[in-house]
Design a protein around this motif. Structure first.
Motif, PDB file in Angstrom:
ATOM      1  N   ALA A  16       0.927  -1.193  -0.130  1.00 14.87           N
ATOM      2  CA  ALA A  16      -0.105   0.073   0.062  1.00 14.87           C
ATOM      3  C   ALA A  16       0.863   1.126  -0.170  1.00 14.87           C
ATOM      4  N   LEU A  17       1.904   1.228   0.779  1.00 15.36           N
ATOM      5  CA  LEU A  17       3.071   2.482   0.591  1.00 15.36           C
ATOM      6  C   LEU A  17       3.702   2.616  -0.437  1.00 15.36           C
ATOM      7  N   LEU A  20       1.029   4.165  -2.770  1.00 15.52           N
ATOM      8  CA  LEU A  20       0.860   5.581  -2.591  1.00 15.52           C
ATOM      9  C   LEU A  20       2.044   6.522  -3.263  1.00 15.52           C
ATOM     10  N   ALA A  23       1.660   6.621  -6.919  1.00 19.58           N
ATOM     11  CA  ALA A  23       0.707   7.680  -7.461  1.00 19.58           C
ATOM     12  C   ALA A  23       1.030   8.984  -7.002  1.00 19.58           C
ATOM     13  N   CYS A  24       1.512   9.169  -6.248  1.00 18.23           N
ATOM     14  CA  CYS A  24       2.066  10.840  -5.754  1.00 18.23           C
ATOM     15  C   CYS A  24       3.309  11.260  -6.443  1.00 18.23           C
TER      16      CYS A  24
END
Length: 78
Positions: A16-17, A20, A23-24
């Motif tokens: 998940a990290l 994230l 995506a950023c």
């Protein structure tokens, strides 16, 4: 806490990290339209089409797969 939870919880958090952060992050090059010197779109150019497999032959009589069929349909009259 079971043995599975000890393994899968850190794995899920790490995944998940990573998603994230990806995506950023910065995006790739912006899509541009082919324009000439006057700012108007130009005719011509090329199209690049991706495929999951390579063509096997360019001989229309020997074609037995979809990628070869698509290419030979563009090259030869039916």
């Amino acid at each position: 806490m079971g043995t599975r939870a000890r393994f899968f919880r850190p794995l899920a958090l790490t995944t998940a990290l990573a998603l994230l952060i990806a995506a950023c992050g910065p995006s790739g090059p912006a899509a541009t339209t082919p324009t000439g010197a006057g700012g108007k779109p130009e005719q011509g150019g090329r199209i690049i089409e991706g495929s999951f497999s390579d063509i096997k032959t360019l001989q229309p009589i020997l074609v037995s797969d979809n990628p070869s069929s698509g290419v030979t349909a563009l090259l030869y009259d039916s």
